[in-house]
Design a protein around this motif. Structure first.
Motif, short mmCIF file in Angstrom:
data_model
loop_
_atom_site.label_atom_id
_atom_site.label_comp_id
_atom_site.label_asym_id
_atom_site.label_seq_id
_atom_site.Cartn_x
_atom_site.Cartn_y
_atom_site.Cartn_z
N TYR A 48 13.17 18.77 -0.29
CA TYR A 48 14.10 18.39 -1.35
C TYR A 48 13.52 18.76 -2.71
N LYS A 49 14.41 19.09 -3.63
CA LYS A 49 14.01 19.41 -5.00
C LYS A 49 14.31 18.22 -5.91
N ILE A 50 13.33 17.92 -6.79
CA ILE A 50 13.48 16.80 -7.72
C ILE A 50 13.30 17.36 -9.14
N PRO A 51 14.27 17.14 -10.00
CA PRO A 51 15.45 16.26 -9.89
C PRO A 51 16.73 16.97 -9.47
N GLU A 52 16.67 18.25 -9.10
CA GLU A 52 17.90 19.00 -8.82
C GLU A 52 18.74 18.38 -7.71
N GLN A 53 18.10 17.94 -6.62
CA GLN A 53 18.84 17.36 -5.49
C GLN A 53 18.77 15.84 -5.45
N VAL A 54 17.62 15.31 -5.80
CA VAL A 54 17.43 13.85 -5.78
C VAL A 54 16.71 13.43 -7.06
N GLN A 55 17.21 12.37 -7.68
CA GLN A 55 16.56 11.85 -8.87
C GLN A 55 15.90 10.50 -8.53
N VAL A 56 14.75 10.25 -9.15
CA VAL A 56 13.93 9.08 -8.80
C VAL A 56 13.54 8.33 -10.07
N ILE A 88 8.73 10.61 -3.98
CA ILE A 88 8.77 11.99 -4.48
C ILE A 88 7.94 12.91 -3.59
N GLU A 89 6.75 12.48 -3.20
CA GLU A 89 5.89 13.33 -2.38
C GLU A 89 6.50 13.58 -1.00
N VAL A 90 7.09 12.55 -0.40
CA VAL A 90 7.71 12.70 0.91
C VAL A 90 8.94 13.61 0.81
N LEU A 91 9.73 13.44 -0.24
CA LEU A 91 10.91 14.29 -0.43
C LEU A 91 10.50 15.75 -0.59
N TYR A 92 9.44 16.00 -1.35
CA TYR A 92 8.94 17.37 -1.49
C TYR A 92 8.54 17.94 -0.13
N THR A 118 0.82 -1.21 0.00
CA THR A 118 0.00 0.00 0.00
C THR A 118 0.86 1.26 0.00
N ALA A 119 0.32 2.30 -0.61
CA ALA A 119 1.04 3.56 -0.70
C ALA A 119 1.33 4.14 0.68
N GLY A 120 0.35 4.05 1.58
CA GLY A 120 0.52 4.60 2.92
C GLY A 120 1.66 3.94 3.67
N GLU A 121 1.76 2.61 3.57
CA GLU A 121 2.83 1.88 4.26
C GLU A 121 4.20 2.24 3.70
N ILE A 122 4.28 2.40 2.39
CA ILE A 122 5.55 2.77 1.75
C ILE A 122 5.97 4.17 2.21
N ALA A 123 5.03 5.10 2.24
CA ALA A 123 5.34 6.47 2.66
C ALA A 123 5.83 6.50 4.10
N GLU A 124 5.17 5.75 4.98
CA GLU A 124 5.58 5.73 6.38
C GLU A 124 6.97 5.14 6.55
N ARG A 125 7.25 4.10 5.79
CA ARG A 125 8.59 3.48 5.88
C ARG A 125 9.66 4.46 5.41
N PHE A 126 9.39 5.21 4.36
CA PHE A 126 10.38 6.17 3.84
C PHE A 126 10.55 7.33 4.82
N LYS A 127 9.47 7.76 5.45
CA LYS A 127 9.58 8.84 6.44
C LYS A 127 10.44 8.40 7.62
N GLU A 128 10.28 7.15 8.04
CA GLU A 128 11.10 6.62 9.13
C GLU A 128 12.57 6.63 8.74
N TYR A 129 12.84 6.29 7.49
CA TYR A 129 14.22 6.28 7.01
C TYR A 129 14.80 7.70 7.03
N LEU A 130 14.04 8.68 6.56
CA LEU A 130 14.52 10.06 6.54
C LEU A 130 14.72 10.60 7.94
N ASP A 131 13.87 10.19 8.89
CA ASP A 131 14.03 10.61 10.28
C ASP A 131 15.36 10.12 10.84
#
Length: 335
Positions: A261-269, A253-257, A218-231
């Motif tokens: 973070y700027k995409i693709p200037e700082q991070v490419q996906v 991309i949405e979490v990075l925004y 699920t999208a929600g689970e993926i977003a939460e996992r990525f937020k934990e990683y960034l924390d």
């Protein structure tokens, strides 16, 4: 797996009574039948009436079925639309089942298909571990696996190893020396293996700290996992990331925004599947030839139904990396 004996024991009646209820016999009182059906629903028992392993053309119902792991991912919705069109062209209707990413539910649905007397079943396994599918006794209808290669079953899929390799080659060619990955990482996840091994060959090994494991659907689970990683990583340790599907790429991309973070200037996906989602959001993604997967899948199904050839085949198609704004060449910040 719940059996008819389990139902009979909980309902307090004989197995014969359960059988009569399942076959809509008028020899069972309405109250007893209602009670038995309530117990069947409570236990989740799936009735699988015996069928001969092969049926004559006259016995066939002109009906296919497909079991998908989710309909929330647009990739599977698009695949479903293509298979339905191909089935219609062949004069078949299509039953649709959703395993919701649960292997036990997937197995129950596989057994439930028997009662519909279908001509054939398409399945996209919900797990990379398919032992529960290949260990079951032979089905009374042919089964064709789509999007994944399963050694014991006729399968049609894209070369995921090559797809992962294409992403690795692209990101290295863009000058990235610190690259991340989000998705499943076990030895059966071929796109990850192709990505990791190609990076190693190109002299840009995938650092362990840059791997974000998330087998979630699920999208929600993926977003939460990525937020934990960034924390846990206030300073992002990579300048590009490969997401195992387009839903994951969108969430990244949405979490990075959100984190500035700027995409693709700082991070490419880069994502995988090249769904409508990737096209609308301008995300670079590995395209799977879904039209061809659906067409060849139906072609293999007709071959198996004809009884002329029953051998197992594995058809592998080539992927294609489609570049969009999420991974274009810009003046990047170096890590």
């Amino acid at each position: 797996m719940t059996t008819i004996r389990d139902v009979a024991q909980l309902a307090g009646v004989s197995i014969a009574t359960i059988s009569r209820v399942l076959n809509n016999s008028d020899k069972v009182s309405p109250d007893t039948a209602k009670h038995v059906r309530a117990v069947i629903n409570e236990l989740g028992y799936v009735y699988s009436p015996p069928l001969s392993t092969r049926r004559s053309a006259a016995d066939r119902q002109q009906l296919f079925a497909i079991i998908l792991p989710t309909l929330a991912n647009p990739y599977f919705s698009e695949l479903l639309d293509i298979v339905e069109q191909e089935a219609q062209f062949l004069g078949r209707a299509l039953l649709v089942f959703n395993s919701r990413g649960d292997a036990q539910r997937e197995l129950a649905l596989l057994n439930a298909c028997k009662q519909y007397k279908i001509d054939g079943l398409f399945i996209v396994p919900c797990s990379r571990n398919t032992a529960h599918l290949t260990s079951t006794e032979r089905q009374p209808f042919p089964v064709v696996v789509l999007t994944k290669l399963v050694s014991e079953m006729t399968s049609v899929a894209v070369d995921h190893i090559e797809g992962g390799a294409q992403v690795a080659e692209h990101l290295v060619s863009m000058g990235h020396t610190a690259i991340g990955y989000i998705g499943a990482t076990d030895e059966t996840e071929q796109k990850f293996l192709g990505f990791r091994d190609t990076l190693m060959t190109l002299g840009v090994p995938l650092a362990t700290e840059n791997i974000i494991q998330t087998p979630a659907l699920t999208a929600g689970e993926i977003a939460e996992r990525f937020k934990e990683y960034l924390d846990a990583h206030p300073s992002l340790p990579f300048s590009a990331i490969f997401a195992f599907n387009d839903v994951a790429a969108q969430q990244v991309i949405e979490v990075l925004y959100q984190r500035g973070y700027k995409i693709p200037e700082q991070v490419q996906v880069v994502g995988f599947d090249n769904t409508l989602l990737a096209q609308v959001m301008n995300i670079s993604s590995v395209a799977q030839p879904m039209r061809e997967i659906g067409r060849l899948g139906c072609q293999e199904m007709i071959r198996l139904i004809s009884d002329k050839e029953r051998d197992t085949r594995h058809l592998t198609l080539s992927p294609r990396l489609v570049l969009r704004n999420s991974s274009v060449k810009v003046n990047m910040r170096r890590f």
